[in-house]
Design a protein around this motif. Structure first.
Motif, short mmCIF file in Angstrom:
data_model
loop_
_atom_site.label_atom_id
_atom_site.label_comp_id
_atom_site.label_asym_id
_atom_site.label_seq_id
_atom_site.Cartn_x
_atom_site.Cartn_y
_atom_site.Cartn_z
N VAL A 244 0.87 -1.18 0.00
CA VAL A 244 0.00 0.00 0.00
C VAL A 244 0.90 1.22 0.00
CG1 VAL A 244 -1.78 1.28 1.25
CG2 VAL A 244 -1.80 -1.24 1.25
N PHE A 245 0.69 2.11 -0.95
CA PHE A 245 1.47 3.34 -1.03
C PHE A 245 0.88 4.36 -0.08
CE2 PHE A 245 2.58 7.43 -3.12
CZ PHE A 245 3.96 7.28 -3.20
N GLU A 246 1.76 4.99 0.73
CA GLU A 246 1.31 5.98 1.71
C GLU A 246 0.26 5.39 2.66
OE1 GLU A 246 1.94 9.86 2.19
OE2 GLU A 246 3.69 8.57 1.88
N HIS A 247 0.65 4.34 3.32
CA HIS A 247 -0.25 3.70 4.29
C HIS A 247 -0.21 4.46 5.62
CE1 HIS A 247 -2.34 0.63 6.59
NE2 HIS A 247 -1.33 0.59 7.44
N ARG A 248 -1.34 4.51 6.27
CA ARG A 248 -1.40 5.12 7.60
C ARG A 248 -1.79 4.05 8.61
NH1 ARG A 248 -0.79 10.07 8.81
NH2 ARG A 248 -1.15 10.78 6.69
N THR A 249 -1.00 3.95 9.68
CA THR A 249 -1.29 2.94 10.69
C THR A 249 -2.56 3.31 11.46
OG1 THR A 249 -0.10 3.99 12.52
CG2 THR A 249 1.20 2.65 10.97
N THR A 250 -3.04 2.35 12.24
CA THR A 250 -4.22 2.60 13.07
C THR A 250 -4.01 3.80 13.98
OG1 THR A 250 -4.70 0.23 13.07
CG2 THR A 250 -5.79 1.56 14.76
#
Length: 265
Positions: free
Chosen positions: A171-177
């Motif tokens: 995933v490109f530019e993933h944001r964690t929880t």
């Protein structure tokens, strides 16, 4: 003031000068009573930014700051709190007092809110059973943190394309929880690739990037504590690769050295 200004100047330029910072700490510690609140905050911020974690000096700054918190403005409070979180301070009382003072002040700008977001994350990870004063709602802090982040770079996109070529689905530019950004990630496996440009490093006297700076180390520590295995791609290593074949071989080697994921079933 001269000591504070010198530390701040070298930190702003991202200079790797540990011996200088050790000398500044040695000279400044007996004089901390003469520092203005902004000087205390900026000195702590400078040392954290270059990753010089002189414990006795930070403890002395903490003691002096706690006795003068009423004189700190919003940004001074944010800078101080972020600096102590960056160096992995275990002083829960200090964070409680800094956050409590900030909660009682006027509205913080985005930079301060962004800093307090990662401070609050540090505190939640370090002391999950404790409750800390709320500077703003967690949603407001997270929004400020996200607004303060940089946009994806061409370097990041180039590495992402190479990962596609070698079959590392991501995933490109993933944001964690928790809201932390990752350049490229496999969320189910909790594996990620971070592309570190020049702003992530301190430079030596010849202008060469030599070591990760404090903010980069701070984010890496938070991600490790959240269970992520992160592979870092330094820009100077990537720039030395001559063609796509070299890039692909480099990434395969980097990713092969990742430890087995404890999250893989």
């Amino acid at each position: 003031q001269n000591l504070a200004n010198t530390a701040w100047a070298f930190a702003t330029l991202g200079i790797d000068a540990k011996e200088l910072f050790d000398s500044i700490a040695y000279a400044a510690q007996p004089q901390l009573g003469e520092f203005e609140p902004q000087g205390l905050a900026n000195t702590a911020l400078a040392f954290a930014t270059v990753g010089v974690e002189t414990r006795d000096f930070f403890n002395a700054i903490a003691e002096r700051a706690q006795s003068r918190l009423a004189e700190f403005n919003c940004q001074d409070l944010a800078n101080t709190a972020w600096a102590f979180a960056c160096v992995d301070s275990k002083d829960a009382q200090l964070f409680s007092e800094l956050m409590g003072a900030a909660a009682a002040t006027e509205h913080l700008a985005d930079e301060g809110l962004s800093q307090f977001y990662v401070v609050s994350l540090h505190c939640r990870l370090e002391w999950p059973g404790l409750s800390f004063p709320v500077v703003e709602s967690q949603e407001a802090l997270l929004r400020a943190y996200q607004r303060w982040e940089d946009s994806p770079s061409q370097l990041q996109r180039d590495v992402a394309s190479a990962l596609d070529r070698i079959g590392w689905a991501h995933v490109f530019e993933h944001r964690t929880t928790e809201g932390l950004s990752l350049d490229m990630a496999q969320p189910d496996e909790r594996r990620a690739v971070e592309v570190d440009g020049p702003s992530h490093y301190l430079k030596d006297a010849n202008g060469r990037c030599v070591v990760a700076n404090g903010p980069t180390r701070f984010k890496s520590r938070l991600l490790r504590r959240l269970g992520w295995d992160v592979t870092h791609v330094p820009f100077f290593e990537w720039d030395s690769l001559q063609d796509t074949a070299a890039q692909d071989a480099y990434l395969r080697s980097k990713l092969a050295s990742q430890p087995p994921s404890p999250h893989k079933h």
